[in-house]
Design a protein around this motif. Structure first.
Motif, mmCIF file in Angstrom:
data_model
loop_
_atom_site.group_PDB
_atom_site.id
_atom_site.type_symbol
_atom_site.label_atom_id
_atom_site.label_comp_id
_atom_site.label_asym_id
_atom_site.label_seq_id
_atom_site.Cartn_x
_atom_site.Cartn_y
_atom_site.Cartn_z
ATOM 1 N N GLU A 1 0.811 -1.220 0.000
ATOM 2 C CA GLU A 1 0.000 0.000 0.000
ATOM 3 C C GLU A 1 0.847 1.273 0.000
ATOM 4 O O GLU A 1 0.310 2.379 -0.139
ATOM 5 C CB GLU A 1 -0.953 0.011 1.202
ATOM 6 N N ASN A 2 2.144 1.147 0.124
ATOM 7 C CA ASN A 2 3.025 2.323 0.131
ATOM 8 C C ASN A 2 3.369 2.698 -1.315
ATOM 9 O O ASN A 2 4.516 2.623 -1.754
ATOM 10 C CB ASN A 2 4.292 2.043 0.933
ATOM 11 N N ARG A 3 2.355 3.123 -2.050
ATOM 12 C CA ARG A 3 2.523 3.383 -3.481
ATOM 13 C C ARG A 3 3.469 4.552 -3.749
ATOM 14 O O ARG A 3 4.172 4.571 -4.748
ATOM 15 C CB ARG A 3 1.155 3.654 -4.117
ATOM 16 N N LYS A 4 3.465 5.553 -2.863
ATOM 17 C CA LYS A 4 4.343 6.705 -3.078
ATOM 18 C C LYS A 4 5.807 6.292 -3.074
ATOM 19 O O LYS A 4 6.590 6.735 -3.918
ATOM 20 C CB LYS A 4 4.084 7.774 -2.013
ATOM 21 N N MET A 5 6.198 5.441 -2.118
ATOM 22 C CA MET A 5 7.595 5.048 -2.051
ATOM 23 C C MET A 5 7.953 4.109 -3.192
ATOM 24 O O MET A 5 9.059 4.173 -3.749
ATOM 25 C CB MET A 5 7.899 4.393 -0.700
ATOM 26 N N ILE A 6 7.033 3.246 -3.570
ATOM 27 C CA ILE A 6 7.281 2.399 -4.738
ATOM 28 C C ILE A 6 7.497 3.271 -5.962
ATOM 29 O O ILE A 6 8.368 3.013 -6.796
ATOM 30 C CB ILE A 6 6.105 1.418 -4.951
ATOM 31 N N GLY A 7 6.718 4.362 -6.049
ATOM 32 C CA GLY A 7 6.858 5.283 -7.178
ATOM 33 C C GLY A 7 8.198 5.996 -7.190
ATOM 34 O O GLY A 7 8.746 6.270 -8.261
ATOM 35 N N VAL A 8 8.742 6.296 -5.995
ATOM 36 C CA VAL A 8 10.054 6.952 -5.941
ATOM 37 C C VAL A 8 11.106 6.092 -6.638
ATOM 38 O O VAL A 8 11.930 6.579 -7.417
ATOM 39 C CB VAL A 8 10.468 7.225 -4.477
ATOM 40 N N PHE A 9 11.078 4.784 -6.357
ATOM 41 C CA PHE A 9 12.053 3.892 -6.976
ATOM 42 C C PHE A 9 11.754 3.688 -8.459
ATOM 43 O O PHE A 9 12.647 3.720 -9.298
ATOM 44 C CB PHE A 9 12.060 2.541 -6.252
ATOM 45 N N ALA A 10 10.478 3.468 -8.774
ATOM 46 C CA ALA A 10 10.111 3.147 -10.158
ATOM 47 C C ALA A 10 10.366 4.318 -11.090
ATOM 48 O O ALA A 10 10.701 4.120 -12.263
ATOM 49 C CB ALA A 10 8.637 2.726 -10.213
ATOM 50 N N ASP A 11 10.179 5.557 -10.580
ATOM 51 C CA ASP A 11 10.297 6.734 -11.437
ATOM 52 C C ASP A 11 11.707 7.302 -11.504
ATOM 53 O O ASP A 11 11.935 8.310 -12.172
ATOM 54 C CB ASP A 11 9.344 7.839 -10.938
ATOM 55 N N ALA A 12 12.666 6.695 -10.807
ATOM 56 C CA ALA A 12 14.007 7.274 -10.727
ATOM 57 C C ALA A 12 14.848 6.998 -11.960
ATOM 58 O O ALA A 12 15.929 7.576 -12.110
ATOM 59 C CB ALA A 12 14.726 6.747 -9.488
ATOM 60 N N GLY A 13 14.388 6.106 -12.832
ATOM 61 C CA GLY A 13 15.142 5.817 -14.051
ATOM 62 C C GLY A 13 16.042 4.608 -13.935
ATOM 63 O O GLY A 13 16.773 4.291 -14.875
ATOM 64 N N TYR A 14 15.998 3.906 -12.791
ATOM 65 C CA TYR A 14 16.780 2.692 -12.633
ATOM 66 C C TYR A 14 15.958 1.480 -13.102
ATOM 67 O O TYR A 14 14.731 1.520 -13.153
ATOM 68 C CB TYR A 14 17.186 2.480 -11.170
ATOM 69 N N GLU A 15 16.650 0.390 -13.409
ATOM 70 C CA GLU A 15 15.984 -0.865 -13.765
ATOM 71 C C GLU A 15 15.662 -1.608 -12.467
ATOM 72 O O GLU A 15 16.524 -2.262 -11.880
ATOM 73 C CB GLU A 15 16.875 -1.708 -14.671
ATOM 74 N N VAL A 16 14.410 -1.490 -12.006
ATOM 75 C CA VAL A 16 14.015 -2.020 -10.706
ATOM 76 C C VAL A 16 13.415 -3.413 -10.872
ATOM 77 O O VAL A 16 12.495 -3.621 -11.657
ATOM 78 C CB VAL A 16 13.002 -1.093 -10.016
ATOM 79 N N ARG A 17 13.971 -4.359 -10.111
ATOM 80 C CA ARG A 17 13.380 -5.688 -10.047
ATOM 81 C C ARG A 17 12.530 -5.758 -8.779
ATOM 82 O O ARG A 17 12.891 -5.215 -7.745
ATOM 83 C CB ARG A 17 14.468 -6.773 -10.003
ATOM 84 N N ARG A 18 11.415 -6.463 -8.863
ATOM 85 C CA ARG A 18 10.553 -6.563 -7.694
ATOM 86 C C ARG A 18 9.958 -7.963 -7.605
ATOM 87 O O ARG A 18 9.722 -8.618 -8.617
ATOM 88 C CB ARG A 18 9.452 -5.506 -7.733
#
Length: 900
Positions: free
Chosen positions: A143-160
């Motif tokens: 439910e912490n969508r804002k923090m997930i967005g910080v990582f996803a929107d930073a331009g890195y290749e994020v694995r989850r």
């Protein structure tokens, strides 16, 4: 508990937030325990749960000690503050794998949505890379969508992946093209917003407003009111009850509504006190017109630094000190918060200046030429708001079509280059930079002096697409064409005149500026009366410009009875509108008493570029100035139309390996000194970027030389290792094409005898390289410009004639191609005097690799390859010299920070 360590000074930074406000970012310290507790206790239950996966009303003493005691290596935490209040915190903790760390953030409820998380992530990632960490991981509740967005929107290749009710994330933190683009886009939006707020405030207070006619405070208040500012205006002065027909308040805290922009016009020794009162009152921006700061020696510099530090720490931006003011001619704002006596004409030119004196000159020149302005920023001492900030705003401002800047100093050239290059792709950027002052920082900024070669700044401007001029008059010459005429599509120029000699002079001037002469008509007859002469003039110009091979026209005329400048201007402006091509006029004499021949003329439009009207025809009193200004715009349009290339990483480059290798070398550097790498270390470092150094072996005896030659393979060369003589065949420093041991022994003896007058030097033997053109590549780390790469043809071209070309990495493939072709002697690479063409592609590939090497590693203080031989089938690097020093924090890095 880990022992408290020390952190680099540059880890502290003032930052611009998403909404244009500011904050101060710094590493956490044990003294932050109480402030961190207060931060935690203000958070909502939801925010605490999302951060700790449970609710805790208060942090324990053990938790506070752990969170505020870090070693700045394995455990790092940054806080962002406004005043003394912590509004965000981010941290990493190194895991068992020393290249990976777990990261976490907590943002104050009242400051979410201001971009704090992304700023903290950038600074944590940069610090982690310095400490050898390459990956971040995090555990986040779904439910912490804002923090997930910080990582996803930073331009890195994020694995989850989802594990036991928690989303586990991990990503490599090395900068990528996408992450850099994301950072720059966020930086652009934040800084553009901060300037937009300065230029379009909802309310303004003049602090120091005075009843005394002619005083600065009096004039500022009067100009704001008479300019028709659409927001609220307040006067603040404890010694007056009424000013300009309004109630005067004793202090900023007494103003009945929040003030967005405070204009400070009080004696310098009161400015900091007033700024502190503004911070407490919630003011967002300061315009400081008061002088007595950086121009008052060390005391003034100290006052200026305290002012900026306090303002930024409390969320305020500062224009000035010693600013001439701000102007925004947009009807919905109509702000004249300046010393300009009246609101200027509205138009498409945005103007930036530093000192008040230059600002007055620019304003007067614009008024004299009927040049309409969109907005002006006078930065004064440029202690905070700079030309870079203004360009960020003007890039998005639809009212601004052309940007003009008079720079007396450059604080962050790397960032300037990046922003100007992006802005110039859509709008002409005209920069006047004094030849006398050169490259320096504005008063009151951190002391850094340039070591770059003389042409490096001009190279940076050319590389950025900037139109470089030397004076404010030249700036206005170019601007009046750029704001009023279509941009020229090519170099072909038509010249019209009613005098043969004058026409030929103008044509010669055009050819001297590397323009093409598409048409020369010097038989214009204008003494037949207005009703006959003007239609003939219009027909001649439009017919010639209808030719696709002609791209612009200069009409240069001597006075003719019965014709007014205004009527001719109207006729020629119609020609430009009809053909869609630029037309400029040059009048060498005044045709009527009182006629105006410098600037934009068009009586039906009123000149000045009001909304919905034609801005007028650019007119000059000097035909030479007209042609020079047009030539500058032609070069700009050629730059804007061309392919600027791509930033690519050459095949086989290994920056990560090079980082690890250099890290082991930097430990040998002491203080500000330099360490010269051995030949083996130099070859190893170059190999990380796919550059092979031709092997060489030092020797002391002839037997050692013969053994080395047997190992390297015959034929060989021998040369002295003295840096001044090793390339001097004429002085006996080199012997070539040695094929046998006997010949080698004989040459060694002769060489030692020849070099004896110069001293005893070590010698080395090296394999023979294919014959080719000798070139030199040099790169330095400049305190202001950052990496500077220079290229020239080896020998007299660079040593005697200073025939260098310069570039500022990162370089696109197009930049590299331009660099190779820029020296005057570069023709020797392209089939000079019947010789075969050199392998320029291989040379460009080598320079691309060296540019990347220098850009990636500020630790490299000097890199010189001399010579590199360019043959018809490749390149051979014969000699390289690399010296490393303590890395300096560059003025433009992978983390956002406001620079002093």
């Amino acid at each position: 508990m880990a022992e408290q360590g020390h952190y680099p000074e540059y880890w502290e930074a003032d930052v611009v937030l998403r909404d244009g406000g500011t904050g101060h970012l710094r590493p956490v310290t044990p003294g932050d325990a109480q402030a961190l507790q207060e931060f935690h206790m203000k958070q909502s239950q939801s925010s605490i749960y999302l951060r700790f996966f449970t609710y805790k009303a208060k942090l324990s003493n053990k938790e506070l000690a752990r969170f505020t005691n870090v070693d700045y290596r394995d455990r790092v935490a940054f806080v962002i503050t406004i005043g003394t209040e912590i509004i965000g915190i981010g941290r990493y903790d190194r895991l068992d794998d020393p290249t990976e760390a777990e990261v976490a953030f907590n943002i104050a409820d009242g400051h979410q949505g201001r971009g704090l998380g992304s700023i903290l992530l950038e600074h944590l990632a940069a610090a982690a890379r310095e400490n050898g960490i390459r990956r971040f991981s995090a555990e986040v509740l779904p439910e912490n969508r804002k923090m997930i967005g910080v990582f996803a929107d930073a331009g890195y290749e994020v694995r989850r992946h989802f594990d036991d009710g928690v989303i586990a994330l991990d990503f490599n933190i090395d900068p990528t093209d996408k992450s850099r683009a994301v950072m720059e886009a966020r930086e652009h939006r934040a800084e553009a917003r901060s300037v937009a707020d300065l230029l379009s405030p909802s309310s303004v207070a003049v602090i120091g407003a005075s009843r005394e006619w002619g005083s600065v405070g009096y004039q500022l208040l009067e100009h704001i009111i008479e300019g028709g500012f659409t927001g609220s205006v307040y006067a603040v002065n404890p010694e007056a009850f009424e000013l300009a027909g309004m109630v005067c308040h004793a202090r900023i805290a007494d103003v009945p509504e929040p003030v967005q922009l405070a204009i400070i016009a009080v004696p310098y020794d009161q400015v900091l006190t007033v700024a502190e009162e503004c911070a407490r009152a919630g003011v967002k921006e300061l315009l400081v017109v008061s002088a007595g700061f950086a121009n008052d020696g060390e005391r003034g510099l100290a006052r200026q630094r305290r002012l900026v530090r306090h303002a930024r720490a409390n969320g305020m931006r500062v224009v000035g000190p010693a600013s001439l003011g701000l102007i925004n001619t947009r009807p919905g704002v109509s702000l004249n918060a300046s010393m300009a006596p009246s609101m200027p004409l509205r138009g498409g030119l945005g103007l930036f200046s530093q000192s008040a004196g230059i600002g007055v000159l620019l304003y007067a020149a614009a008024q004299r030429r009927s040049l309409g302005l969109s907005s002006t920023v006078s930065a004064g001492n440029r202690a905070d708001v700079s030309g870079n900030d203004a360009m960020q705003y003007w890039e998005d401002d639809t009212d601004t079509r052309v940007v003009g800047m008079y720079l007396e100093s450059v604080g962050n050239p790397r960032k300037f280059s990046r922003i100007a290059r992006r802005l110039a792709t859509s709008k002409p950027v005209i920069v006047a930079k004094s030849e006398v002052t050169g490259l320096k920082l504005p008063p009151g900024h951190a002391v850094r002096t340039t070591q770059a070669p003389a042409g490096a700044l001009d190279a940076m401007l050319r590389q950025s697409g900037v139109i470089r001029v030397s004076t404010n008059e030249q700036l206005m010459d170019v601007a009046q064409i750029a704001v009023s005429q279509p941009l020229p599509a090519g170099r072909s120029l038509a010249v019209f005149s009613n005098n043969a000699a004058l026409g030929r002079v103008v044509a010669d001037a055009a050819l001297g500026l590397d323009l093409e002469l598409g048409s020369l008509q010097t038989d214009l007859v204008l003494d037949t009366g207005m009703s006959v002469a003007l239609p003939l003039l219009r027909a001649a110009v439009t017919k010639t410009l209808a030719d696709d091979a002609v791209h612009a026209a200069v009409v240069t005329l001597l006075p003719s009875p019965g014709l007014t400048v205004e009527k001719i201007a109207q006729c020629l402006q119609d020609c430009a509108a009809e053909t869609g091509k630029p037309v400029v006029a040059a009048f060498t004499g005044i045709m009527d008493p009182g006629s105006h021949v410098e600037g934009l003329l068009n009586p039906e439009s009123g000149g000045g570029g009001s909304e919905g009207r034609q801005p007028g025809l650019p007119c000059f009193s000097s035909p030479g100035a007209a042609v020079a200004a047009l030539a500058s715009l032609i070069r700009y349009t050629e730059w804007s139309a061309r392919d600027h290339g791509h930033f690519t990483e050459p095949a086989g480059a290994d920056p990560d390996g090079a980082h690890a290798f250099i890290a082991g070398l930097v430990s040998r550097v002491s203080g500000d000194g330099l360490t010269r790498l051995t030949s083996g270390e130099t070859a190893a470092l170059l190999r990380f970027y796919g550059v092979e150094l031709l092997p060489s072996v030092p020797f002391t005896t002839a037997d050692e030389a013969v053994a080395a030659a047997d190992s390297l393979g015959w034929p060989v060369a021998i040369k002295t290792m003295d840096e001044h003589l090793r390339h001097r065949l004429d002085l006996g420093g080199v012997r070539l094409n040695i094929s046998t041991p006997e010949e080698l022994r004989s040459d060694i003896a002769q060489m030692k005898q020849a070099l004896e007058p110069y001293g005893n030097f070590e010698l080395e033997v090296q394999s023979m390289a294919p014959s080719g053109q000798g070139c030199t590549v040099r790169a330095i780390e400049d305190p202001l410009l950052g990496p500077v790469l220079s290229f020239g043809l080896a020998g007299d071209a660079v040593n005697l004639l200073d025939d260098w070309a310069h570039g500022i990495p990162p370089l696109t493939d197009t930049d590299v191609a331009d660099l190779v072709r820029a020296p005057r002697a570069s023709g020797k690479l392209f089939g000079y005097q019947g010789l075969p063409r050199a392998d320029v592609g291989a040379l460009e590939d080598l320079i691309s690799r060296l540019a990347l090497l220098k850009d990636e590693h500020p630790e490299i203080a000097l890199l010189e390859i001399n010579p590199v031989l360019v043959s018809t089938t490749g390149v051979t690097v014969l000699s390289a010299d690399i010296r490393i020093g303590n890395p300096q924090q560059r003025t433009d890095s992978a983390r956002r920070a406001m620079r002093n």
